[in-house]
Write a protein that holds these residues in place. Structure first.
Motif, PDB file in Angstrom:
ATOM      1  N   CYS A  21       0.723  -1.134   0.008  1.00 24.48           N
ATOM      2  CA  CYS A  21       0.082   0.015   0.026  1.00 24.48           C
ATOM      3  C   CYS A  21       0.809   1.244  -0.102  1.00 24.48           C
ATOM      4  CB  CYS A  21      -0.867  -0.089   1.065  1.00 24.48           C
ATOM      5  SG  CYS A  21      -0.172   0.086   2.839  1.00 24.48           S
ATOM      6  N   LYS A  22       0.388   2.466  -0.217  1.00 24.24           N
ATOM      7  CA  LYS A  22       1.233   3.472  -0.354  1.00 24.24           C
ATOM      8  C   LYS A  22       1.255   4.468   1.058  1.00 24.24           C
ATOM      9  CE  LYS A  22      -0.416   3.842  -5.103  1.00 24.24           C
ATOM     10  NZ  LYS A  22      -1.089   4.620  -6.242  1.00 24.24           N
ATOM     11  N   GLU A  23       1.934   5.251   1.212  1.00 24.20           N
ATOM     12  CA  GLU A  23       2.288   6.252   2.138  1.00 24.20           C
ATOM     13  C   GLU A  23       0.931   6.794   2.766  1.00 24.20           C
ATOM     14  OE1 GLU A  23       5.078   6.775   3.891  1.00 24.20           O
ATOM     15  OE2 GLU A  23       5.980   5.129   2.663  1.00 24.20           O
ATOM     16  N   GLY A  24      -0.106   7.188   2.014  1.00 22.25           N
ATOM     17  CA  GLY A  24      -1.090   7.853   2.676  1.00 22.25           C
ATOM     18  C   GLY A  24      -1.817   7.178   3.943  1.00 22.25           C
ATOM     19  N   TRP A  25      -1.724   5.955   3.947  1.00 18.85           N
ATOM     20  CA  TRP A  25      -2.136   5.008   4.969  1.00 18.85           C
ATOM     21  C   TRP A  25      -1.349   4.771   6.133  1.00 18.85           C
ATOM     22  CZ3 TRP A  25      -5.101   0.894   1.369  1.00 18.85           C
ATOM     23  CH2 TRP A  25      -6.166   1.424   1.052  1.00 18.85           C
ATOM     24  N   ALA A  26      -0.206   5.436   6.107  1.00 12.74           N
ATOM     25  CA  ALA A  26       0.880   4.779   7.157  1.00 12.74           C
ATOM     26  C   ALA A  26       0.186   5.638   8.736  1.00 12.74           C
ATOM     27  CB  ALA A  26       2.044   5.889   6.970  1.00 12.74           C
ATOM     28  N   GLY A  27      -0.497   6.789   8.579  1.00 12.41           N
ATOM     29  CA  GLY A  27      -1.227   7.198   9.748  1.00 12.41           C
ATOM     30  C   GLY A  27      -2.078   6.226  10.486  1.00 12.41           C
ATOM     31  N   LEU A  28      -2.891   5.355   9.618  1.00  7.73           N
ATOM     32  CA  LEU A  28      -3.923   4.357   9.739  1.00  7.73           C
ATOM     33  C   LEU A  28      -3.165   3.105  10.445  1.00  7.73           C
ATOM     34  CD1 LEU A  28      -6.376   4.373   6.928  1.00  7.73           C
ATOM     35  CD2 LEU A  28      -6.583   5.684   8.838  1.00  7.73           C
ATOM     36  N   LEU A  29      -2.157   2.944   9.903  1.00  6.09           N
ATOM     37  CA  LEU A  29      -1.213   1.765  10.522  1.00  6.09           C
ATOM     38  C   LEU A  29      -0.453   2.046  11.819  1.00  6.09           C
ATOM     39  CD1 LEU A  29       0.655   0.359   7.229  1.00  6.09           C
ATOM     40  CD2 LEU A  29      -1.334  -0.661   8.499  1.00  6.09           C
ATOM     41  N   ASP A  30      -0.190   3.320  11.871  1.00  4.49           N
ATOM     42  CA  ASP A  30       0.536   3.908  13.246  1.00  4.49           C
ATOM     43  C   ASP A  30      -0.700   3.959  14.485  1.00  4.49           C
ATOM     44  OD1 ASP A  30       2.247   5.104  15.138  1.00  4.49           O
ATOM     45  OD2 ASP A  30       1.558   7.028  14.513  1.00  4.49           O
ATOM     46  N   ASP A  31      -1.953   4.277  13.921  1.00  5.73           N
ATOM     47  CA  ASP A  31      -3.020   4.194  14.947  1.00  5.73           C
ATOM     48  C   ASP A  31      -3.314   2.800  15.352  1.00  5.73           C
ATOM     49  OD1 ASP A  31      -3.286   6.886  14.740  1.00  5.73           O
ATOM     50  OD2 ASP A  31      -5.011   6.791  13.506  1.00  5.73           O
ATOM     51  N   PHE A  32      -3.441   1.675  14.367  1.00  5.92           N
ATOM     52  CA  PHE A  32      -3.491   0.343  14.814  1.00  5.92           C
ATOM     53  C   PHE A  32      -2.494  -0.043  15.577  1.00  5.92           C
ATOM     54  CE2 PHE A  32      -2.327  -3.929  13.397  1.00  5.92           C
ATOM     55  CZ  PHE A  32      -3.542  -4.629  13.991  1.00  5.92           C
ATOM     56  N   LEU A  33      -1.080   0.248  15.257  1.00  2.00           N
ATOM     57  CA  LEU A  33       0.029  -0.523  16.007  1.00  2.00           C
ATOM     58  C   LEU A  33       0.036   0.197  17.414  1.00  2.00           C
ATOM     59  CD1 LEU A  33       2.657  -0.640  13.166  1.00  2.00           C
ATOM     60  CD2 LEU A  33       1.509  -2.512  14.111  1.00  2.00           C
ATOM     61  N   SER A  34      -0.373   1.468  17.776  1.00  3.09           N
ATOM     62  CA  SER A  34      -0.447   1.947  19.023  1.00  3.09           C
ATOM     63  C   SER A  34      -1.402   1.437  19.776  1.00  3.09           C
ATOM     64  CB  SER A  34      -0.716   3.347  18.879  1.00  3.09           C
ATOM     65  OG  SER A  34      -1.923   3.643  18.407  1.00  3.09           O
ATOM     66  N   VAL A  35      -2.304   0.652  19.337  1.00  2.00           N
ATOM     67  CA  VAL A  35      -3.515  -0.068  20.105  1.00  2.00           C
ATOM     68  C   VAL A  35      -2.743  -1.274  20.537  1.00  2.00           C
ATOM     69  CG1 VAL A  35      -5.713  -1.107  20.184  1.00  2.00           C
ATOM     70  CG2 VAL A  35      -5.520   1.124  19.120  1.00  2.00           C
ATOM     71  N   VAL A  36      -2.204  -1.895  19.580  1.00  2.00           N
ATOM     72  CA  VAL A  36      -1.622  -3.338  19.633  1.00  2.00           C
ATOM     73  C   VAL A  36      -0.492  -3.108  20.712  1.00  2.00           C
ATOM     74  CG1 VAL A  36      -0.169  -5.148  18.779  1.00  2.00           C
ATOM     75  CG2 VAL A  36      -2.071  -4.239  17.509  1.00  2.00           C
ATOM     76  N   ASP A  37       0.346  -2.125  20.694  1.00  2.00           N
ATOM     77  CA  ASP A  37       1.596  -2.019  21.531  1.00  2.00           C
ATOM     78  C   ASP A  37       0.806  -1.679  22.930  1.00  2.00           C
ATOM     79  OD1 ASP A  37       4.332  -1.731  21.909  1.00  2.00           O
ATOM     80  OD2 ASP A  37       4.131   0.458  22.081  1.00  2.00           O
ATOM     81  N   ARG A  38      -0.302  -0.970  23.107  1.00  2.00           N
ATOM     82  CA  ARG A  38      -0.745  -0.597  24.364  1.00  2.00           C
ATOM     83  C   ARG A  38      -1.499  -1.867  25.109  1.00  2.00           C
ATOM     84  NH1 ARG A  38      -5.800   0.556  25.463  1.00  2.00           N
ATOM     85  NH2 ARG A  38      -6.251   1.438  23.271  1.00  2.00           N
ATOM     86  N   VAL A  39      -2.135  -2.757  24.304  1.00  2.00           N
ATOM     87  CA  VAL A  39      -2.919  -3.912  24.679  1.00  2.00           C
ATOM     88  C   VAL A  39      -2.207  -5.056  24.978  1.00  2.00           C
ATOM     89  CG1 VAL A  39      -5.166  -2.627  24.322  1.00  2.00           C
ATOM     90  CG2 VAL A  39      -4.282  -4.447  22.709  1.00  2.00           C
ATOM     91  N   LEU A  40      -1.145  -5.514  24.262  1.00  2.00           N
ATOM     92  CA  LEU A  40      -0.408  -6.463  24.132  1.00  2.00           C
ATOM     93  C   LEU A  40       0.447  -6.654  25.317  1.00  2.00           C
ATOM     94  CD1 LEU A  40      -0.241  -9.057  22.050  1.00  2.00           C
ATOM     95  CD2 LEU A  40       1.962  -7.888  21.333  1.00  2.00           C
ATOM     96  N   PRO A  41       0.168  -7.834  25.949  1.00  2.00           N
ATOM     97  CA  PRO A  41       1.059  -8.132  27.277  1.00  2.00           C
ATOM     98  C   PRO A  41       2.556  -8.045  26.836  1.00  2.00           C
ATOM     99  CG  PRO A  41      -0.732  -9.678  27.160  1.00  2.00           C
ATOM    100  CD  PRO A  41      -0.911  -8.887  26.000  1.00  2.00           C
ATOM    101  N   ALA A  42       3.615  -7.606  27.618  1.00  2.00           N
ATOM    102  CA  ALA A  42       5.002  -7.331  27.294  1.00  2.00           C
ATOM    103  C   ALA A  42       5.463  -8.928  27.042  1.00  2.00           C
ATOM    104  CB  ALA A  42       5.570  -6.954  28.416  1.00  2.00           C
ATOM    105  N   ASP A  43       5.001  -9.835  27.481  1.00  2.00           N
ATOM    106  CA  ASP A  43       5.452 -11.097  27.360  1.00  2.00           C
ATOM    107  C   ASP A  43       5.079 -11.941  26.148  1.00  2.00           C
ATOM    108  OD1 ASP A  43       3.197 -11.731  28.411  1.00  2.00           O
ATOM    109  OD2 ASP A  43       3.831 -13.360  29.640  1.00  2.00           O
ATOM    110  N   ARG A  44       4.032 -11.336  25.308  1.00  2.00           N
ATOM    111  CA  ARG A  44       3.113 -12.027  24.490  1.00  2.00           C
ATOM    112  C   ARG A  44       3.937 -11.532  23.048  1.00  2.00           C
ATOM    113  NH1 ARG A  44      -1.020 -15.044  26.202  1.00  2.00           N
ATOM    114  NH2 ARG A  44      -0.704 -15.999  24.191  1.00  2.00           N
TER     115      ARG A  44
END
Length: 155
Positions: A21-44
């Motif tokens: 995909c192109k650069e225009g959706w980078a912000g959407l991926l950043d938002d998605f990954l910020s949720v994953v980073d926040r809710v995913l247990p550190a040991d998982r």
């Protein structure tokens, strides 16, 4: 898409996925990954496998996630995918689902025209619906949320 910024920001989540995909959706991926980073247990472990455009919208594929984080991650995925249908894949500005010679994509006014001068036709009334266990929902871009709705006509 240049993924180096996402790899630097989320080293435990982004290894070497396939990005189509192109650069225009980078912000959407950043938002998605910020949720994953926040809710995913550190040991998982989490592995982003593939990110691509399909039928005009963003699709995110990833490894299985622990049950305690699955619902929030799935909701973040759905939000990113549905929001992508209103964001120009090229530049990240607000856009519309458009069609050029049978190819569906989201483009702002500027990016509806290709290098050969061919203009994509914006879709009228395009709406994607979700069917979560709680009932039918559609994405409302202006409210930036999924809202309850009736099923599409003829469903």
């Amino acid at each position: 898409m240049d993924t180096s910024a996402l790899k630097s920001k989320y080293p435990r989540l982004v290894y070497d996925p396939y990005f189509e995909c192109k650069e225009g959706w980078a912000g959407l991926l950043d938002d998605f990954l910020s949720v994953v980073d926040r809710v995913l247990p550190a040991d998982r472990e989490f592995r982003l496998l593939q990110v691509k455009e399909k039928m005009g919208g963003l699709r995110i594929y990833y490894s299985a996630v622990p049950s305690e984080a699955a619902e929030e991650i799935r909701n973040a995925e759905r939000r990113a995918e549905m929001r992508s249908e209103h964001i120009c894949e090229t530049c990240g500005k607000r856009g519309r689902m458009s069609n050029r010679d049978g190819y569906w994509f989201v483009a702002c006014e500027e990016h509806r025209v290709d290098d050969n001068g061919r203009v994509a036709i914006p879709s009228e009334g395009f709406t994607r619906y979700g069917t979560p266990s709680g009932g039918w929902q559609r994405y409302d871009f202006d409210l930036d949320t999924l809202v309850p709705c009736d099923p599409p006509e003829g469903y």
